[in-house]
Scaffold this motif. Structure first.
Motif, PDB file in Angstrom:
ATOM      1  N   GLY A 230      44.422  37.377  47.791  1.00  0.00           N
ATOM      2  CA  GLY A 230      43.502  38.484  47.543  1.00  0.00           C
ATOM      3  C   GLY A 230      43.964  39.367  46.398  1.00  0.00           C
ATOM      4  O   GLY A 230      45.164  39.434  46.090  1.00  0.00           O
ATOM      5  N   ARG A 231      43.017  40.044  45.774  1.00  0.00           N
ATOM      6  CA  ARG A 231      43.317  40.872  44.607  1.00  0.00           C
ATOM      7  C   ARG A 231      42.739  42.270  44.787  1.00  0.00           C
ATOM      8  O   ARG A 231      41.629  42.435  45.298  1.00  0.00           O
ATOM      9  CB  ARG A 231      42.748  40.233  43.335  1.00  0.00           C
ATOM     10  N   LEU A 232      43.502  43.246  44.335  1.00  0.00           N
ATOM     11  CA  LEU A 232      43.080  44.639  44.408  1.00  0.00           C
ATOM     12  C   LEU A 232      43.278  45.299  43.049  1.00  0.00           C
ATOM     13  O   LEU A 232      44.251  44.997  42.347  1.00  0.00           O
ATOM     14  CB  LEU A 232      43.906  45.404  45.463  1.00  0.00           C
ATOM     15  N   PRO A 233      42.384  46.221  42.670  1.00  0.00           N
ATOM     16  CA  PRO A 233      42.536  46.909  41.374  1.00  0.00           C
ATOM     17  C   PRO A 233      43.715  47.880  41.400  1.00  0.00           C
ATOM     18  O   PRO A 233      44.008  48.493  42.430  1.00  0.00           O
ATOM     19  CB  PRO A 233      41.210  47.644  41.206  1.00  0.00           C
ATOM     20  N   ALA A 234      44.361  48.044  40.270  1.00  0.00           N
ATOM     21  CA  ALA A 234      45.543  48.901  40.181  1.00  0.00           C
ATOM     22  C   ALA A 234      45.221  50.364  40.453  1.00  0.00           C
ATOM     23  O   ALA A 234      46.103  51.131  40.858  1.00  0.00           O
ATOM     24  CB  ALA A 234      46.184  48.750  38.800  1.00  0.00           C
ATOM     25  N   ASP A 235      43.958  50.775  40.218  1.00  0.00           N
ATOM     26  CA  ASP A 235      43.610  52.183  40.436  1.00  0.00           C
ATOM     27  C   ASP A 235      43.139  52.461  41.862  1.00  0.00           C
ATOM     28  O   ASP A 235      42.702  53.571  42.174  1.00  0.00           O
ATOM     29  CB  ASP A 235      42.543  52.628  39.438  1.00  0.00           C
ATOM     30  N   LEU A 236      43.243  51.461  42.753  1.00  0.00           N
ATOM     31  CA  LEU A 236      42.874  51.667  44.156  1.00  0.00           C
ATOM     32  C   LEU A 236      43.922  52.551  44.818  1.00  0.00           C
ATOM     33  O   LEU A 236      45.118  52.420  44.560  1.00  0.00           O
ATOM     34  CB  LEU A 236      42.786  50.330  44.879  1.00  0.00           C
ATOM     35  N   SER A 237      43.468  53.466  45.694  1.00  0.00           N
ATOM     36  CA  SER A 237      44.425  54.345  46.376  1.00  0.00           C
ATOM     37  C   SER A 237      45.183  53.568  47.440  1.00  0.00           C
ATOM     38  O   SER A 237      44.699  52.574  47.992  1.00  0.00           O
ATOM     39  CB  SER A 237      43.692  55.524  47.026  1.00  0.00           C
TER      40      SER A 237
ATOM     41  N   LEU B 100      42.559  48.152  54.044  1.00  0.00           N
ATOM     42  CA  LEU B 100      42.294  46.733  53.793  1.00  0.00           C
ATOM     43  C   LEU B 100      43.326  45.848  54.470  1.00  0.00           C
ATOM     44  O   LEU B 100      42.987  44.782  55.004  1.00  0.00           O
ATOM     45  CB  LEU B 100      42.272  46.469  52.289  1.00  0.00           C
ATOM     46  N   PHE B 101      44.577  46.247  54.461  1.00  0.00           N
ATOM     47  CA  PHE B 101      45.606  45.476  55.167  1.00  0.00           C
ATOM     48  C   PHE B 101      45.276  45.400  56.656  1.00  0.00           C
ATOM     49  O   PHE B 101      45.394  44.334  57.276  1.00  0.00           O
ATOM     50  CB  PHE B 101      46.980  46.113  54.972  1.00  0.00           C
ATOM     51  N   GLU B 102      44.867  46.521  57.231  1.00  0.00           N
ATOM     52  CA  GLU B 102      44.553  46.541  58.655  1.00  0.00           C
ATOM     53  C   GLU B 102      43.307  45.724  58.963  1.00  0.00           C
ATOM     54  O   GLU B 102      43.237  45.017  59.971  1.00  0.00           O
ATOM     55  CB  GLU B 102      44.363  47.985  59.122  1.00  0.00           C
TER      56      GLU B 102
ATOM     57  N   ILE C 281      45.697  43.974  40.157  1.00  0.00           N
ATOM     58  CA  ILE C 281      45.061  43.558  38.912  1.00  0.00           C
ATOM     59  C   ILE C 281      44.684  44.774  38.071  1.00  0.00           C
ATOM     60  O   ILE C 281      44.193  45.777  38.596  1.00  0.00           O
ATOM     61  CB  ILE C 281      43.785  42.727  39.198  1.00  0.00           C
ATOM     62  N   ASP C 282      44.930  44.676  36.777  1.00  0.00           N
ATOM     63  CA  ASP C 282      44.513  45.721  35.840  1.00  0.00           C
ATOM     64  C   ASP C 282      43.937  45.041  34.599  1.00  0.00           C
ATOM     65  O   ASP C 282      44.649  44.287  33.920  1.00  0.00           O
ATOM     66  CB  ASP C 282      45.702  46.599  35.460  1.00  0.00           C
TER      67      ASP C 282
ATOM     68  N   VAL D  64      51.412  43.978  45.943  1.00  0.00           N
ATOM     69  CA  VAL D  64      51.626  45.016  46.942  1.00  0.00           C
ATOM     70  C   VAL D  64      51.642  44.333  48.307  1.00  0.00           C
ATOM     71  O   VAL D  64      50.789  43.491  48.595  1.00  0.00           O
ATOM     72  CB  VAL D  64      50.540  46.113  46.880  1.00  0.00           C
ATOM     73  N   THR D  65      52.636  44.647  49.108  1.00  0.00           N
ATOM     74  CA  THR D  65      52.783  44.019  50.418  1.00  0.00           C
ATOM     75  C   THR D  65      52.544  45.042  51.522  1.00  0.00           C
ATOM     76  O   THR D  65      52.563  46.257  51.292  1.00  0.00           O
ATOM     77  CB  THR D  65      54.188  43.422  50.586  1.00  0.00           C
ATOM     78  N   ARG D  66      52.361  44.527  52.720  1.00  0.00           N
ATOM     79  CA  ARG D  66      52.209  45.419  53.874  1.00  0.00           C
ATOM     80  C   ARG D  66      53.462  46.282  54.047  1.00  0.00           C
ATOM     81  O   ARG D  66      53.377  47.463  54.381  1.00  0.00           O
ATOM     82  CB  ARG D  66      51.961  44.579  55.127  1.00  0.00           C
ATOM     83  N   ASP D  67      54.632  45.685  53.808  1.00  0.00           N
ATOM     84  CA  ASP D  67      55.878  46.443  53.928  1.00  0.00           C
ATOM     85  C   ASP D  67      55.935  47.587  52.916  1.00  0.00           C
ATOM     86  O   ASP D  67      56.489  48.656  53.203  1.00  0.00           O
ATOM     87  CB  ASP D  67      57.085  45.520  53.723  1.00  0.00           C
ATOM     88  N   THR D  68      55.364  47.359  51.727  1.00  0.00           N
ATOM     89  CA  THR D  68      55.316  48.424  50.718  1.00  0.00           C
ATOM     90  C   THR D  68      54.549  49.625  51.252  1.00  0.00           C
ATOM     91  O   THR D  68      54.986  50.771  51.141  1.00  0.00           O
ATOM     92  CB  THR D  68      54.645  47.926  49.429  1.00  0.00           C
ATOM     93  N   VAL D  69      53.388  49.345  51.833  1.00  0.00           N
ATOM     94  CA  VAL D  69      52.544  50.424  52.367  1.00  0.00           C
ATOM     95  C   VAL D  69      53.257  51.145  53.500  1.00  0.00           C
ATOM     96  O   VAL D  69      53.257  52.388  53.570  1.00  0.00           O
ATOM     97  CB  VAL D  69      51.193  49.855  52.848  1.00  0.00           C
TER      98      VAL D  69
END
Length: 372
Positions: A321-328, A335-337, A347-348, A356-361
């Motif tokens: 999966g991909r998420l934009p870099a400006d996503l909060s 989204l992880f949940e 992605i930018d 970005v991983t779940r552990d990061t969050v």
């Protein structure tokens, strides 16, 4: 059974309804109180069988009314695009768990006021039905008027201006809208909730002493519950607000590019052991085709590392999966949940910037919470 919410009962409008185990105790206590005390006083001259049946039906209708109250919040939330995870009935009523915090004061106001509006509508409905049938069936008419009074009581109680009550969210929306300061509005509403909780505790103790009736201690428990929730709501709101201001671009883990024929042993020696890097993009003729994480490497027995190219153990990049870099980070957490995924590419401008991983969050969430 959901360990956080309780027993799943059903789904209404796509929203799971849970019953916390504490609800069964309160249900039994309300039924007993109505059948042995309130209904004989409110509807004198009826049989014990009527009182007990009416108490059971009345308690069920009362909790259905509370569910309708929470559905009011939930449906308005969904109309603003805010997901609703669940509604839970517990010992002190009900609570709707939203999938995200509101972003504008106007949304907060309408979501908060929707519950009391539903309760007020139920009050008018039960009162109107009571007025219609009282002349022909006075006992049932009185029973319906009692349900009407319970619903208007719920509406008025929830309008007190303090967290976690609806009135607290209405107050926050007004202060937020006027001042533009979400933090200040949240603090004021939380203080209002704590003040209300202490007033309930004081009133419960005073009434119990004056009337010599321990039943008033229920007010003490309710007051303590409101104080705890007011503090938790304040901390949670601040945490969500801070996470909303952190972008994935601020926390993503950079990726190292390696060629697809790189041996796992070389990868370990040249990158993991020397620099501590753990996440890699696998390139084929300069084009990214795969992702490599510590899990794929450790899953391969070490004796095979010197004969296995990374292309043999990589994850196909198209499946990630991909998420934009400006996503909060707050939206990423949701989204992880919701998806159950453990990682996303960041992605930018169509470029893969990192991961970005779940552990990061979890790490950033823990760090942010400790500072609130």
């Amino acid at each position: 059974m959901n360990p956080l919410s309780g027993f799943r009962l059903c789904k209404i409008f796509g929203i799971p309804i849970y019953v916390n185990p504490t609800w069964f105790l309160v249900f039994a206590l309300i039924v007993y109180s109505l059948a042995s005390d309130r209904l004989p006083e409110f509807i004198p001259g009826s049989s014990n069988l009527f009182y007990w049946l009416a108490a059971i039906v009345g308690t069920l209708l009362f909790f259905l009314s509370l569910t309708a109250h929470e559905l009011g919040h939930s449906l308005v939330s969904k109309s603003f695009g805010i997901p609703v995870r669940s509604i839970t009935l517990h010992m002190f009523g009900g609570i709707a768990q939203l999938g995200s915090e509101v972003r504008r004061a106007r949304e907060e106001f309408w979501i908060a006021i929707a519950g009391p509006i539903v309760s007020f509508a139920l009050f008018l409905t039960f009162w109107g039905l009571s007025d219609i049938i009282t002349s022909s069936m006075p006992a049932i008419g009185s029973f319906l008027s009692l349900l009407a009074l319970l619903n208007i009581g719920v509406a008025l109680f929830n309008l007190f201006p303090g967290f976690p009550l609806d009135g607290g969210r209405i107050l926050r929306s007004i202060v937020w809208g006027i001042s533009g300061n979400y933090i200040r509005a949240t603090r004021i509403s939380a203080l209002g909730g704590q003040l209300f909780g202490y007033l309930l505790i004081a009133a419960g103790v005073l009434f119990a002493i004056l009337d010599r009736y321990l039943g008033y201690l229920w007010m003490v428990l309710l007051g303590a519950f409101i104080i705890i929730l007011a503090r938790q709501s304040y901390r949670q709101s601040l945490t969500y607000h801070k996470l909303s201001n952190i972008k994935l671009a601020d926390v993503y883990i950079p990726l190292v590019h390696v060629e697809e024929d790189t041996l796992v042993s070389d990868l370990f020696t040249d990158y993991i052991r020397s620099s501590g890097r753990q996440f890699f993009i696998v390139d084929f003729h300069g084009e990214p085709v795969g992702l490599l994480t510590p899990y794929e490497i450790l899953r391969l027995p070490q004796p095979f590392w010197h004969i296995t190219p990374v292309r043999s153990i990589m994850i196909n990049l198209a499946s990630v999966g991909r998420l934009p870099a400006d996503l909060s980070l707050f939206d990423a957490m949701n989204l992880f949940e919701r998806t159950g995924h453990n990682l996303f590419l960041v992605i930018d401008d169509d470029r893969i910037e990192g991961i970005v991983t779940r552990d990061t969050v979890v790490h950033v969430l823990g760090r942010t919470t400790s500072r609130v």
